[in-house]
Scaffold this motif. Structure first.
Motif, PDB file in Angstrom:
ATOM      1  N   ALA A  29       0.791  -1.232   0.000  1.00 57.87           N
ATOM      2  CA  ALA A  29       0.000   0.000   0.000  1.00 57.87           C
ATOM      3  C   ALA A  29       0.821   1.278   0.000  1.00 57.87           C
ATOM      4  O   ALA A  29       0.370   2.293  -0.519  1.00 57.87           O
ATOM      5  N   MET A 106      -7.041  -2.526   6.708  1.00 60.56           N
ATOM      6  CA  MET A 106      -7.695  -1.938   5.537  1.00 60.56           C
ATOM      7  C   MET A 106      -7.057  -2.418   4.237  1.00 60.56           C
ATOM      8  O   MET A 106      -7.743  -2.607   3.231  1.00 60.56           O
ATOM      9  N   THR A 107      -5.736  -2.629   4.260  1.00 70.22           N
ATOM     10  CA  THR A 107      -5.063  -3.149   3.074  1.00 70.22           C
ATOM     11  C   THR A 107      -5.509  -4.570   2.771  1.00 70.22           C
ATOM     12  O   THR A 107      -5.759  -4.933   1.616  1.00 70.22           O
ATOM     13  N   ALA A 110      -8.817  -4.292   1.220  1.00 72.33           N
ATOM     14  CA  ALA A 110      -8.777  -3.683  -0.109  1.00 72.33           C
ATOM     15  C   ALA A 110      -8.372  -4.685  -1.176  1.00 72.33           C
ATOM     16  O   ALA A 110      -8.853  -4.627  -2.320  1.00 72.33           O
ATOM     17  N   TYR A 111      -7.486  -5.610  -0.839  1.00 72.26           N
ATOM     18  CA  TYR A 111      -7.051  -6.626  -1.792  1.00 72.26           C
ATOM     19  C   TYR A 111      -8.023  -7.802  -1.861  1.00 72.26           C
ATOM     20  O   TYR A 111      -7.997  -8.569  -2.822  1.00 72.26           O
ATOM     21  N   SER A 115     -15.077  -2.502  -2.622  1.00 78.45           N
ATOM     22  CA  SER A 115     -14.982  -1.354  -1.728  1.00 78.45           C
ATOM     23  C   SER A 115     -16.103  -1.291  -0.692  1.00 78.45           C
ATOM     24  O   SER A 115     -15.876  -0.920   0.459  1.00 78.45           O
ATOM     25  N   GLN A 118     -15.261  -3.361   2.443  1.00 74.94           N
ATOM     26  CA  GLN A 118     -13.921  -3.318   3.007  1.00 74.94           C
ATOM     27  C   GLN A 118     -13.881  -2.990   4.498  1.00 74.94           C
ATOM     28  O   GLN A 118     -13.135  -3.624   5.260  1.00 74.94           O
ATOM     29  N   ALA A 250      -5.639   1.757  -5.615  1.00 75.42           N
ATOM     30  CA  ALA A 250      -5.752   1.242  -4.253  1.00 75.42           C
ATOM     31  C   ALA A 250      -5.022  -0.079  -4.073  1.00 75.42           C
ATOM     32  O   ALA A 250      -4.695  -0.464  -2.949  1.00 75.42           O
ATOM     33  N   ALA A 251      -4.778  -0.803  -5.172  1.00 78.69           N
ATOM     34  CA  ALA A 251      -4.113  -2.109  -5.103  1.00 78.69           C
ATOM     35  C   ALA A 251      -3.007  -2.144  -6.154  1.00 78.69           C
ATOM     36  O   ALA A 251      -3.120  -2.838  -7.171  1.00 78.69           O
ATOM     37  N   ARG A 269      -3.555 -10.470  -5.409  1.00 79.17           N
ATOM     38  CA  ARG A 269      -4.530 -10.017  -4.408  1.00 79.17           C
ATOM     39  C   ARG A 269      -4.519 -10.947  -3.194  1.00 79.17           C
ATOM     40  O   ARG A 269      -4.624 -10.488  -2.050  1.00 79.17           O
ATOM     41  N   ASP A 333      -9.104   6.556   6.958  1.00 77.54           N
ATOM     42  CA  ASP A 333      -8.773   6.189   5.579  1.00 77.54           C
ATOM     43  C   ASP A 333      -7.326   5.729   5.534  1.00 77.54           C
ATOM     44  O   ASP A 333      -6.523   6.052   6.417  1.00 77.54           O
TER      45      ASP A 333
END
Length: 414
Positions: A29, A106-107, A110-111, A115, A118, A250-251, A269, A333
Motif C-alpha cells: 500500500a 484496511m489493506t 482492499a485486496y 470497496s 472493506q 488502491a491495489a 490479491r 482512511d
C-alpha cells in the motif's frame, strides 16, 4: 498474578516475525502515497527510508542486547534518558502502531473484497487476529512463518508477471523529471511506514531465547531481506504502471501484475491479503508488549499489565489494542493512517537513536555516527510528512503528555 513472559522464540522465529511485519501493508500500500508525493523519485525516497531504517535498526539491536525485556524503546528511553523520554517513546509507538494496524487491516480488505465491504471485513480481520494472538506467542510465530512463505512465493509471481508480461518500460521507473527534494523526503517518510516492522522483535525481547545475540542478528537480517525485496518490487511496479497511474490505485501490486498477465492479478490479491494479515498478526503482539511494559510502570492503566496464566501473553493489553483498531478501521482512511503511523514511529525511533548514542563502550556495537544520522533522519522525515498527519500527530502526542501529567499529579491512595 504473574506478569513474566516466557522465552520461547529463537533466531528464525525472530527473523520471520520481523519480515512478517515489514512485507505487509507497507509493501502492498505505501507505494501509492509515495508516488503521489514524488513520482518516480519514490525510489530515492525508498533509499532514504532504508538508510534511516538501518540506522534505527542498529540502535534498536544494540539497546535490545543490553536491555532484553518487553517494551522496546519505552524501556531503553527510561533506562538511558529518563522516565519522560521513555514515556514519549512508548506513547508514540502505541499510537503510531495502532494506526499501522488499522492500515494493515484496511489493506487486507482492499485486496480481498469490493470497496463496499472493506470496512466491515477489516474489522472482522482485526477480531480474528486478536483471537489468534491470545492463544500464545508460539502460535503467532508459526502463523507468521506460514504466511511469509506463501507471500514470498506469490511475490515472485508478481515480479515475473511485471517483467515478462510485455507492459514494462524501465524508463518509467528511473525518470526523475520534475521531482523535488521535498517530495523525495516526504516519500521517504511515507515509505518508512513499510520498514517500521524490522525491530518488532525488540518489543518482544522478554520472549526471545539468548536475546543478547538473537535480537541484533534478527533485526539486521530481517531488514536486509526486506530492503532487497522492496527495491525489486518497486522497480517492477513502476516499470509497468508509471508514477501517475501508481499514485491513483488502491491495489498497485495487483494492478501491475494483471497488466500483462490478467490471471496474475487475483494471485497477487491473495498475496496482498495474506501479507497484511501477517503484518497485523505480528504488530498486535508487539503493541501488546509495549503496552504491558508501560502498564507495569503505571504509565498506562495497571490492569493492562496482566499476563494470561496459561498462554503467557498480555491478554488485557491485546484485547484493548484490538478494540481500538476495530474502531479506527470503521472511521479512518488508508493514506491518513499511513502518514499518522509514520509520525509516531519516526519519533519513537528518534528516541531510540538518542538512547543508543548514550551507551558506553562496553555495550556499543555500532559507531555513534550512525545513531546521530538516524536521529537527524527521523526528525527530518517527520517534518516533511503531509501536514494533516503532523497536526493530528502533535494533538495526540499532547493528549499523551497531558494524561501523564494528570496521572503523576493525582494524589496517591493510602
Amino acid at each position: 498474578m504473574s506478569t513474566t513472559l516466557a522465552r520461547r522464540l529463537g533466531l528464525s522465529d525472530a527473523v520471520v516475525i520481523g519480515l512478517g511485519s515489514m512485507i505487509g501493508a507497507g509493501l502492498f500500500a505505501a507505494f501509492t502515497p509515495a508516488a503521489e508525493a514524488a513520482g518516480s523519485g519514490l525510489l530515492l525516497g525508498l533509499t532514504l527510508a532504508a538508510f534511516v531504517a538501518f540506522c534505527n535498526a542498529t540502535s534498536s539491536g544494540q539497546l535490545a542486547a543490553q536491555y532484553p525485556s518487553s517494551g522496546g524503546t519505552y524501556v531503553y528511553g527510561r533506562q538511558r534518558l529518563g522516565d519522560w523520554w521513555g514515556y514519549l517513546a512508548g506513547w508514540c509507538f502505541v499510537i503510531g502502531k495502532t494506526a499501522s494496524c488499522a492500515a494493515m487491516a484496511m489493506t487486507a480488505a482492499a485486496y480481498a473484497v469490493p470497496s463496499g465491504w472493506q470496512r466491515p471485513v477489516a474489522a472482522c480481520v482485526v477480531l480474528v487476529i486478536t483471537a489468534v494472538n491470545l492463544r500464545g506467542v508460539t502460535r503467532t510465530a508459526l502463523a507468521t512463518r506460514a504466511i511469509v512463505a506463501v507471500v514470498l512465493i506469490l511475490l515472485v509471481v508478481l515480479v515475473v508477471a511485471c517483467v515478462a508480461g510485455g507492459q514494462a518500460d524501465v524508463d518509467r521507473a528511473w525518470s526523475t523529471d520534475g521531482v523535488g527534494i521535498y517530495g523525495i523526503w516526504q516519500s521517504g517518510g511515507l515509505l518508512f511506514f513499510a520498514f517500521a516492522g524490522y525491530a518488532r522483535i525488540a518489543t518482544m525481547g522478554e520472549e526471545v531465547r539468548d536475546p543478547t545475540r538473537t535480537i541484533p542478528r534478527a533485526i539486521v537480517t530481517a531488514l536486509s531481506v526486506a530492503v532487497v525485496l522492496y527495491a525489486v518490487v518497486a522497480v517492477s511496479v513502476l516499470s509497468v504502471l508509471g508514477p501517475d497511474r501508481l499514485a491513483h490505485t488502491a491495489a498497485p501490486l495487483a494492478e501491475a501484475a494483471g497488466a500483462g498477465w490478467p490471471w496474475a492479478e487475483p494471485v497477487v490479491r491473495v498475496a496482498g491479503t495474506l501479507a497484511a494479515i501477517g503484518a497485523l498478526l505480528a504488530l498486535v503482539a508487539g503493541i501488546g508488549r509495549t503496552t504491558l511494559a508501560m502498564a507495569r510502570e503505571g504509565d498506562l492503566p495497571r490492569w493492562m499489565a496482566a499476563v494470561h496464566p496459561t498462554y503467557r501473553i498480555p491478554h488485557h493489553a491485546e484485547i484493548a489494542v484490538g478494540a481500538v483498531v476495530c474502531v479506527l478501521v470503521l472511521v479512518a482512511d488508508l493514506r491518513g493512517a499511513i502518514g499518522f503511523s509514520s509520525f509516531g514511529v519516526l519519533l519513537y525511533y528518534a528516541v531510540a537513536n538518542a538512547a543508543a548514542y548514550s551507551q558506553d563502550g562496553a555495550h556499543r556495537r555500532w559507531p555513534r555516527a550512525l545513531q546521530l544520522m538516524g536521529l537527524v533522519g527521523c526528525v527530518s522525515l517527520v517534518a516533511t510528512l503531509p501536514w494533516r498527519s503532523v497536526v493530528v500527530g502533535l494533538l495526540v502526542l499532547a493528549v499523551g503528555v497531558g494524561y501523564r501529567v494528570l496521572r503523576r499529579s493525582a494524589p496517591v491512595a493510602e
